[in-house]
Design a protein around this motif. Sequence first.
Motif, short mmCIF file in Angstrom:
data_model
loop_
_atom_site.label_atom_id
_atom_site.label_comp_id
_atom_site.label_asym_id
_atom_site.label_seq_id
_atom_site.Cartn_x
_atom_site.Cartn_y
_atom_site.Cartn_z
N SER A 126 -5.83 0.89 3.44
CA SER A 126 -5.44 -0.46 3.01
C SER A 126 -6.68 -1.33 3.17
CB SER A 126 -4.30 -0.96 3.89
OG SER A 126 -4.33 -2.36 4.02
N THR A 127 -7.00 -2.12 2.17
CA THR A 127 -8.19 -2.97 2.31
C THR A 127 -7.96 -4.03 3.40
OG1 THR A 127 -7.44 -4.34 0.46
CG2 THR A 127 -9.08 -2.63 -0.04
N ALA A 143 -2.26 3.68 1.82
CA ALA A 143 -1.21 3.06 2.64
C ALA A 143 -1.21 1.54 2.41
CB ALA A 143 -1.43 3.39 4.12
N GLY A 144 -1.09 1.17 1.12
CA GLY A 144 -1.11 -0.26 0.75
C GLY A 144 0.04 -0.99 1.42
N ARG A 145 -0.24 -2.17 1.94
CA ARG A 145 0.77 -2.95 2.67
C ARG A 145 1.28 -4.09 1.81
NH1 ARG A 145 -0.48 -2.74 8.41
NH2 ARG A 145 -0.48 -4.99 8.65
N ARG A 152 4.41 -7.42 1.36
CA ARG A 152 5.07 -8.46 2.15
C ARG A 152 6.34 -7.90 2.80
NH1 ARG A 152 7.33 -12.61 -0.70
NH2 ARG A 152 7.32 -13.96 1.12
N PHE A 163 2.94 -1.08 -0.57
CA PHE A 163 2.51 -1.57 -1.88
C PHE A 163 1.89 -0.39 -2.63
CE2 PHE A 163 -0.56 -3.73 -4.75
CZ PHE A 163 0.32 -4.58 -5.40
N TYR A 214 -7.93 -5.66 -3.03
CA TYR A 214 -9.00 -6.56 -2.63
C TYR A 214 -8.61 -7.33 -1.37
CZ TYR A 214 -12.13 -10.62 -3.26
OH TYR A 214 -13.07 -11.61 -3.10
N SER A 215 -9.54 -7.46 -0.42
CA SER A 215 -9.27 -8.29 0.77
C SER A 215 -10.49 -9.13 1.10
CB SER A 215 -8.93 -7.43 1.98
OG SER A 215 -7.74 -6.71 1.75
N ASP A 233 3.73 -14.26 -5.94
CA ASP A 233 3.56 -13.13 -6.88
C ASP A 233 3.02 -13.70 -8.18
OD1 ASP A 233 4.60 -11.18 -5.26
OD2 ASP A 233 6.58 -11.16 -6.20
N LYS A 250 5.87 -8.31 -12.57
CA LYS A 250 4.84 -8.61 -11.56
C LYS A 250 3.51 -7.95 -11.91
CE LYS A 250 4.23 -7.98 -6.56
NZ LYS A 250 4.97 -8.01 -5.29
N GLY A 296 0.28 -8.88 -6.42
CA GLY A 296 0.94 -9.26 -5.18
C GLY A 296 -0.09 -9.71 -4.15
N ILE A 297 0.32 -10.59 -3.27
CA ILE A 297 -0.62 -11.17 -2.30
C ILE A 297 -0.02 -11.08 -0.90
CG2 ILE A 297 -1.79 -13.32 -1.59
CD1 ILE A 297 -1.91 -14.04 -4.56
N LEU A 298 -0.83 -10.59 0.04
CA LEU A 298 -0.40 -10.50 1.43
C LEU A 298 -1.47 -11.10 2.32
CD1 LEU A 298 1.54 -9.37 3.63
CD2 LEU A 298 0.16 -7.30 3.61
N ILE A 353 -5.12 -9.01 -1.87
CA ILE A 353 -4.64 -9.21 -3.25
C ILE A 353 -4.65 -7.87 -3.99
CG2 ILE A 353 -5.13 -10.42 -5.43
CD1 ILE A 353 -6.54 -12.57 -3.71
N GLY A 354 -3.53 -7.51 -4.57
CA GLY A 354 -3.46 -6.26 -5.36
C GLY A 354 -3.10 -6.60 -6.80
C1 BTN Z 1 3.41 -7.85 -2.04
O1 BTN Z 1 3.57 -8.08 -3.23
O2 BTN Z 1 4.33 -7.46 -1.31
C2 BTN Z 1 2.04 -8.05 -1.46
C3 BTN Z 1 1.14 -6.94 -1.86
C4 BTN Z 1 -0.29 -7.12 -1.38
C5 BTN Z 1 -1.12 -5.91 -1.73
C6 BTN Z 1 -2.57 -6.09 -1.41
S1 BTN Z 1 -3.54 -4.79 -2.12
C7 BTN Z 1 -4.90 -5.32 -1.20
C8 BTN Z 1 -4.41 -5.68 0.17
N1 BTN Z 1 -4.32 -4.47 0.99
C9 BTN Z 1 -3.07 -4.18 1.31
O3 BTN Z 1 -2.73 -3.20 1.99
N2 BTN Z 1 -2.23 -5.07 0.80
C10 BTN Z 1 -2.93 -6.10 0.06
#
Ligand code: BTN
Length: 254
Positions: A17-18, A43-45, A47, A52, A61-62, A104, A111, A114-116, A132-133
Amino acid sequence: MEKRRTAPIRFLAETDSTNLAIRRLAEEGAQDGSVIWAARQTAGRGRLGRSFASPEGGLYYSMLLRQSEDPARDLQLTPAAAVAAARAIERVCGLPCGVKWPNDLVCGGKKLCGILCESFIAQEKRFVVLGIGVNVNTADFPSELREIAVSVRQLTGKETPLPALAQALTEELDAAVEAARQGDAALLEDYRARCVTVGREVLLLREGESREAFALGVNEDYSLRVRLPDGSTEDIRFGEVSLRSKAPLPKGGC
Ligand code: BTN
């Protein structure tokens, strides 16, 4: 005056995950404003503790930020990230983006991004990470996401070079973070203009409960003012808001 960027932008072909990768960098002393972007996450994270999906074709992107000494100045970083991402996608991909409250990005009712935003402490300093993904060149989504997710490529029929979008995202975020911390009214106006939630019947989802409401507007602190069925109004700050119908969408909007 515009600040000159000195912090590095790093590319990784794949990472877990970034948001986690930039946190590891912060623990090694990374500079304020450092960026990591990747072409795949394992392992994208998302909200609310969700995962993700992060297949090839997306931009993951982070950006790392030192928290302001007055944390109140950072409350608007998440909506600022949404506006910055929308501006970057429009600039590079030529695609207008709406914002589904709170953060979002949507286009054609689905969508796109997504932004976390997460905060943490490393080396005894407080940090915020803007994650940001964006579904950029994604050709297709798993069946469970097909109805709700869309990519730039599916909407425009064109491939976007990911480095160009990562660069634009960095420029727009640098400007929007500065604007948010200065309390710039133009940021709020841009957010309001993009917000597709306002003027719609919505479902307020929180802690397993769902309530019907009508979205009246976005307040100055970016909370969502809603009218409940009994005629009372409430300002929503957390949780999730789902749109109860796909139509009508604002004219010319997303
Ligand atoms: C969501 O819509 O639930 C938020 C998603 C956020 C995803 C981005 S991808 C880059 C960054 N790294 C992660 O693991 N999550 C955020």
